[in-house]
Scaffold this motif. Structure first.
Motif, PDB file in Angstrom:
ATOM      1  N   MET A 269       0.845  -1.212   0.000  1.00 32.45           N
ATOM      2  CA  MET A 269       0.000   0.000   0.000  1.00 32.45           C
ATOM      3  C   MET A 269       0.871   1.249   0.000  1.00 32.45           C
ATOM      4  O   MET A 269       0.610   2.207  -0.740  1.00 32.45           O
ATOM      5  CB  MET A 269      -0.881   0.014   1.263  1.00 32.45           C
ATOM      6  CG  MET A 269      -1.991  -0.998   1.279  1.00 32.45           C
ATOM      7  SD  MET A 269      -3.479  -0.349   0.509  1.00 32.45           S
ATOM      8  CE  MET A 269      -4.056   0.738   1.823  1.00 32.45           C
ATOM      9  N   LEU A 270       1.900   1.231   0.860  1.00 32.38           N
ATOM     10  CA  LEU A 270       2.776   2.404   0.970  1.00 32.38           C
ATOM     11  C   LEU A 270       3.519   2.645  -0.342  1.00 32.38           C
ATOM     12  O   LEU A 270       3.661   3.790  -0.785  1.00 32.38           O
ATOM     13  CB  LEU A 270       3.768   2.208   2.123  1.00 32.38           C
ATOM     14  CG  LEU A 270       3.147   2.187   3.522  1.00 32.38           C
ATOM     15  CD1 LEU A 270       4.126   1.624   4.554  1.00 32.38           C
ATOM     16  CD2 LEU A 270       2.695   3.588   3.936  1.00 32.38           C
ATOM     17  N   LEU A 271       3.973   1.569  -0.968  1.00 32.74           N
ATOM     18  CA  LEU A 271       4.688   1.708  -2.241  1.00 32.74           C
ATOM     19  C   LEU A 271       3.736   2.206  -3.338  1.00 32.74           C
ATOM     20  O   LEU A 271       4.110   3.021  -4.176  1.00 32.74           O
ATOM     21  CB  LEU A 271       5.332   0.376  -2.646  1.00 32.74           C
ATOM     22  CG  LEU A 271       6.429  -0.129  -1.690  1.00 32.74           C
ATOM     23  CD1 LEU A 271       6.833  -1.568  -2.034  1.00 32.74           C
ATOM     24  CD2 LEU A 271       7.654   0.789  -1.719  1.00 32.74           C
ATOM     25  N   ALA A 272       2.490   1.737  -3.306  1.00 32.86           N
ATOM     26  CA  ALA A 272       1.501   2.179  -4.301  1.00 32.86           C
ATOM     27  C   ALA A 272       1.160   3.656  -4.087  1.00 32.86           C
ATOM     28  O   ALA A 272       0.910   4.392  -5.041  1.00 32.86           O
ATOM     29  CB  ALA A 272       0.244   1.321  -4.200  1.00 32.86           C
ATOM     30  N   LYS A 273       1.155   4.068  -2.832  1.00 32.77           N
ATOM     31  CA  LYS A 273       0.886   5.492  -2.500  1.00 32.77           C
ATOM     32  C   LYS A 273       1.949   6.376  -3.142  1.00 32.77           C
ATOM     33  O   LYS A 273       1.641   7.432  -3.706  1.00 32.77           O
ATOM     34  CB  LYS A 273       0.897   5.664  -0.979  1.00 32.77           C
ATOM     35  CG  LYS A 273       0.825   7.105  -0.476  1.00 32.77           C
ATOM     36  CD  LYS A 273       0.815   7.122   1.054  1.00 32.77           C
ATOM     37  CE  LYS A 273       0.694   8.528   1.615  1.00 32.77           C
ATOM     38  NZ  LYS A 273       1.926   9.313   1.536  1.00 32.77           N
ATOM     39  N   GLU A 274       3.212   5.913  -3.063  1.00 38.29           N
ATOM     40  CA  GLU A 274       4.306   6.671  -3.657  1.00 38.29           C
ATOM     41  C   GLU A 274       4.181   6.742  -5.174  1.00 38.29           C
ATOM     42  O   GLU A 274       4.468   7.758  -5.795  1.00 38.29           O
ATOM     43  CB  GLU A 274       5.614   5.962  -3.326  1.00 38.29           C
ATOM     44  CG  GLU A 274       6.573   6.770  -2.511  1.00 38.29           C
ATOM     45  CD  GLU A 274       7.797   5.942  -2.194  1.00 38.29           C
ATOM     46  OE1 GLU A 274       8.858   6.273  -2.732  1.00 38.29           O
ATOM     47  OE2 GLU A 274       7.660   4.943  -1.443  1.00 38.29           O
ATOM     48  N   LYS A 275       3.763   5.620  -5.754  1.00 38.90           N
ATOM     49  CA  LYS A 275       3.665   5.523  -7.210  1.00 38.90           C
ATOM     50  C   LYS A 275       2.516   6.346  -7.762  1.00 38.90           C
ATOM     51  O   LYS A 275       2.594   6.890  -8.850  1.00 38.90           O
ATOM     52  CB  LYS A 275       3.428   4.051  -7.591  1.00 38.90           C
ATOM     53  CG  LYS A 275       4.498   3.517  -8.531  1.00 38.90           C
ATOM     54  CD  LYS A 275       4.094   2.140  -9.003  1.00 38.90           C
ATOM     55  CE  LYS A 275       5.292   1.414  -9.577  1.00 38.90           C
ATOM     56  NZ  LYS A 275       5.088  -0.032  -9.579  1.00 38.90           N
ATOM     57  N   ASP A 276       1.411   6.381  -7.016  1.00 36.24           N
ATOM     58  CA  ASP A 276       0.209   7.047  -7.515  1.00 36.24           C
ATOM     59  C   ASP A 276      -0.382   7.935  -6.422  1.00 36.24           C
ATOM     60  O   ASP A 276      -1.451   7.641  -5.866  1.00 36.24           O
ATOM     61  CB  ASP A 276      -0.813   5.979  -7.965  1.00 36.24           C
ATOM     62  CG  ASP A 276      -1.926   6.584  -8.806  1.00 36.24           C
ATOM     63  OD1 ASP A 276      -2.045   7.835  -8.845  1.00 36.24           O
ATOM     64  OD2 ASP A 276      -2.690   5.809  -9.415  1.00 36.24           O
ATOM     65  N   PRO A 277       0.307   9.036  -6.101  1.00 36.40           N
ATOM     66  CA  PRO A 277      -0.151   9.891  -4.992  1.00 36.40           C
ATOM     67  C   PRO A 277      -1.538  10.485  -5.238  1.00 36.40           C
ATOM     68  O   PRO A 277      -2.294  10.691  -4.290  1.00 36.40           O
ATOM     69  CB  PRO A 277       0.920  10.994  -4.907  1.00 36.40           C
ATOM     70  CG  PRO A 277       1.731  10.891  -6.158  1.00 36.40           C
ATOM     71  CD  PRO A 277       1.546   9.531  -6.721  1.00 36.40           C
ATOM     72  N   ASP A 278      -1.892  10.710  -6.510  1.00 33.96           N
ATOM     73  CA  ASP A 278      -3.205  11.301  -6.790  1.00 33.96           C
ATOM     74  C   ASP A 278      -4.334  10.352  -6.409  1.00 33.96           C
ATOM     75  O   ASP A 278      -5.318  10.756  -5.805  1.00 33.96           O
ATOM     76  CB  ASP A 278      -3.329  11.665  -8.279  1.00 33.96           C
ATOM     77  CG  ASP A 278      -2.393  12.806  -8.650  1.00 33.96           C
ATOM     78  OD1 ASP A 278      -1.940  13.516  -7.718  1.00 33.96           O
ATOM     79  OD2 ASP A 278      -2.098  12.963  -9.850  1.00 33.96           O
ATOM     80  N   ARG A 279      -4.161   9.076  -6.792  1.00 33.30           N
ATOM     81  CA  ARG A 279      -5.206   8.106  -6.471  1.00 33.30           C
ATOM     82  C   ARG A 279      -5.295   7.928  -4.955  1.00 33.30           C
ATOM     83  O   ARG A 279      -6.384   7.799  -4.400  1.00 33.30           O
ATOM     84  CB  ARG A 279      -4.901   6.761  -7.150  1.00 33.30           C
ATOM     85  CG  ARG A 279      -6.109   5.826  -7.143  1.00 33.30           C
ATOM     86  CD  ARG A 279      -5.831   4.523  -7.869  1.00 33.30           C
ATOM     87  NE  ARG A 279      -7.029   3.677  -7.891  1.00 33.30           N
ATOM     88  CZ  ARG A 279      -6.988   2.365  -8.060  1.00 33.30           C
ATOM     89  NH1 ARG A 279      -5.841   1.742  -8.234  1.00 33.30           N
ATOM     90  NH2 ARG A 279      -8.098   1.666  -8.063  1.00 33.30           N
ATOM     91  N   TRP A 280      -4.151   7.891  -4.295  1.00 32.43           N
ATOM     92  CA  TRP A 280      -4.141   7.798  -2.830  1.00 32.43           C
ATOM     93  C   TRP A 280      -4.940   8.946  -2.230  1.00 32.43           C
ATOM     94  O   TRP A 280      -5.821   8.743  -1.409  1.00 32.43           O
ATOM     95  CB  TRP A 280      -2.706   7.816  -2.299  1.00 32.43           C
ATOM     96  CG  TRP A 280      -2.656   8.007  -0.811  1.00 32.43           C
ATOM     97  CD1 TRP A 280      -2.648   9.189  -0.130  1.00 32.43           C
ATOM     98  CD2 TRP A 280      -2.686   6.970   0.183  1.00 32.43           C
ATOM     99  NE1 TRP A 280      -2.654   8.974   1.226  1.00 32.43           N
ATOM    100  CE2 TRP A 280      -2.680   7.623   1.453  1.00 32.43           C
ATOM    101  CE3 TRP A 280      -2.715   5.574   0.128  1.00 32.43           C
ATOM    102  CZ2 TRP A 280      -2.701   6.921   2.651  1.00 32.43           C
ATOM    103  CZ3 TRP A 280      -2.732   4.880   1.331  1.00 32.43           C
ATOM    104  CH2 TRP A 280      -2.728   5.532   2.569  1.00 32.43           C
ATOM    105  N   HIS A 281      -4.619  10.144  -2.684  1.00 33.37           N
ATOM    106  CA  HIS A 281      -5.246  11.337  -2.122  1.00 33.37           C
ATOM    107  C   HIS A 281      -6.755  11.337  -2.365  1.00 33.37           C
ATOM    108  O   HIS A 281      -7.538  11.640  -1.475  1.00 33.37           O
ATOM    109  CB  HIS A 281      -4.605  12.584  -2.737  1.00 33.37           C
ATOM    110  CG  HIS A 281      -5.082  13.838  -2.078  1.00 33.37           C
ATOM    111  ND1 HIS A 281      -4.677  14.203  -0.817  1.00 33.37           N
ATOM    112  CD2 HIS A 281      -5.963  14.780  -2.484  1.00 33.37           C
ATOM    113  CE1 HIS A 281      -5.280  15.317  -0.478  1.00 33.37           C
ATOM    114  NE2 HIS A 281      -6.069  15.691  -1.462  1.00 33.37           N
TER     115      HIS A 281
END
Ligand SMILES: [Zn+2]
Ligand SMILES: [Zn+2]
Ligand SMILES: [Zn+2]
Ligand SMILES: [Zn+2]
Length: 493
Positions: A116-128
């Motif tokens: 999850m943390l790595l995906a957050k870094e990769k796609d900060p817009d989707r995370w946000h």
């Protein structure tokens, strides 16, 4: 034609549900509402060591780069494993040797949060946009023992041991754990083992124990969400987060412990579970009454006999205990390979608890559901050698499950598709047996075979919406072929 980009929902917000989905147009049963891709996929907590590429169990097989469980070269190079492989290899943090490779270990609990943390870094817009607003129930989680375990096995481990402190703090790691705990769903991996995934849109759908949508997992873990019944524009889209066939006490306990809310849906509020009797016990003191909870929305409430002249009472806690004991026996049965013993032991268990539970009680119904699938499928009980009495028994169990599904998951559910497929066989064989014995005319046979043809058609319609590689998808294709063959055979009569 169905659009793969369907999006027939809006997001709304209120006090009861938080954010939830509503239909933005009138939907028919089977309509595709939306598709979604996972933000992250990975092992569930407390798994035994399994391959971090394909999620099959492994023994003494480790990645040559990072030293974590991997079944072979293909999975070692898989995209699924790439992120944590680099983190672990850089930090020189290896999987600790275990004695028993079949026992659960907390070591893999960090994998999905890390992804999850790595995906957050990769796609900060989707995370946000999609993950940031998700419910985490942090205060309630802090009260549970799992919080302290997550702190050690996941937050401390990733931040301190894996040297990720410069990127993530421990509060963020715990928030990710909360997002996963509250919002993730279990999905089958290719090898059939269950893993967890977080689908940002699916996660917003509110829960009901009588759902009106169903989700199906396809290749690459893409999810399709469909209406199971007609839904009016503006109505909430409701997903069932628990096992639909479990009894109220078990469902509400699960929802409270893992999703942090008390379900008050119409099914939970009704002691008879909308007349299905999934929770009903038999009275051991009299022959006239059954035992029902006096307040199903209170797990501690007393249970009483419905007969006015009977004094029998028991506590919610005592009922929970009986459920747990019998469930443990059923879990044992479910671990057996399909075999004649698997049938005979289930029949013995049904007999043993006949006087304790209503014949449609969840626990007995689960055994009957398993038997409906076993009769006709194991050695000594193959469909063409089953005597009529056993064909009738198979048909009876299928119908019992279908009647319950009519109420608790109305419309086109996977379980309904599978039960309709099972039901066609005994009806078809009983009709053919009567014809071979000269008891019915060819015209009568034709008439009798209309019912199995209809069941096959319905099973094919429902199950061909599933992934063609999944057991249900394969059954759907078989149902379609069997229906065509059966129709063709009628022409020759
Ligand atoms: Zn693998
Ligand atoms: Zn690796
Ligand atoms: Zn409910
Ligand atoms: Zn009684």
């Amino acid at each position: 034609m169905e659009e793969s980009s369907a999006s027939h929902y809006d997001i709304q917000q209120d006090e009861k549900y938080g954010r939830y989905l509503v239909a933005n147009k009138d939907l028919e049963s089977g309509d595709l509402i939306f598709t979604d891709t996972p933000f992250a996929v990975g092992p569930k907590p407390g798994n035994p060591p399994l391959c971090l590429g394909c999620y099959n169990p492994v023994e003494n097989s480790l990645c040559s780069r990072c030293g974590w469980p991997i079944c072979g070269a293909e999975c070692e190079a898989s995209a699924a494993h790439a992120g944590e492989c680099e983190v672990f290899a850089n930090a020189k943090v290896r999987f600790q040797p275990v004695e028993d490779w079949t026992a659960s270990t907390p070591q893999l609990d960090c994998i999905t949060p890390l992804r999850m943390l790595l995906a957050k870094e990769k796609d900060p817009d989707r995370w946000h946009r999609d993950l940031e607003p998700m419910e985490t129930h942090t205060e309630a989680r802090k009260e549970k023992p799992a919080w302290a375990a997550d702190q050690v096995n996941i937050a401390d481990f990733l931040v301190d041991h894996c040297k990720l402190g410069s990127k993530y703090d421990k509060d963020l790691v715990q928030r990710v754990c909360g997002i996963l705990e509250v919002n993730s769903v279990e999905i089958p991996s290719r090898g059939g083992f269950s893993v967890r995934a977080i689908y940002p849109r699916l996660a917003i759908a509110a829960h009901s124990c009588v759902p009106n949508i169903v989700h199906t997992i396809f290749q690459e873990d893409m999810v399709k969400v469909r209406a199971t019944v007609p839904i009016k524009s503006g109505s909430a889209l409701l997903l069932c987060y628990t096992h639909a066939l479990s009894p109220t006490l078990v469902r509400r306990q699960y929802l409270l412990e893992s999703k942090f809310f008390n379900c008050t849906c119409a099914r939970c509020a009704d002691p008879t579970e909308l007349g299905t009797h999934l929770s009903t016990l038999k009275c051991t003191k009299c022959d006239n009454g059954v035992i029902l909870s006096t307040d199903p929305l209170d797990n501690e409430a007393q249970w009483k006999c419905t007969d006015k002249n009977c004094e029998f009472k028991t506590s919610g806690a005592a009922v929970s205990k009986i459920l747990a004991v019998v469930q443990a026996e059923i879990d044992q049965l479910d671990m057996m390979e399909p075999s004649p013993q698997a049938i005979e032991q289930r029949e013995a268990t049904l007999k043993k608890y006949k006087s304790v539970f209503h014949p449609r009680h969840s626990l007995l119904l689960n055994i009957k559901h398993a038997l409906a699938q076993l009769y006709g499928r194991v050695e000594g009980y193959s469909i063409d050698e089953l005597p009529d009495l056993m064909l009738e028994r198979k048909a009876e169990f299928c119908k019992l499950v279908l009647q319950t599904l009519d109420v608790i998951t109305p419309g086109d559910s996977r379980m309904r598709g599978m039960m309709l497929y099972e039901l066609h066989a005994p009806i078809m064989f009983m009709a053919r047996n009567e014809y071979s014995a000269g008891l019915i005319t060819p015209e009568k046979l034709k008439e009798r075979l209309q019912e199995p043809i209809q069941h096959l058609a319905d099973a094919a319609r429902i199950l061909m919406r599933e992934d063609p590689q999944s057991p249900e998808g394969i059954t759907g294709q078989i149902a379609q072929q069997s229906m065509e063959q059966l129709k063709a055979s009628l022409e020759c009569l």
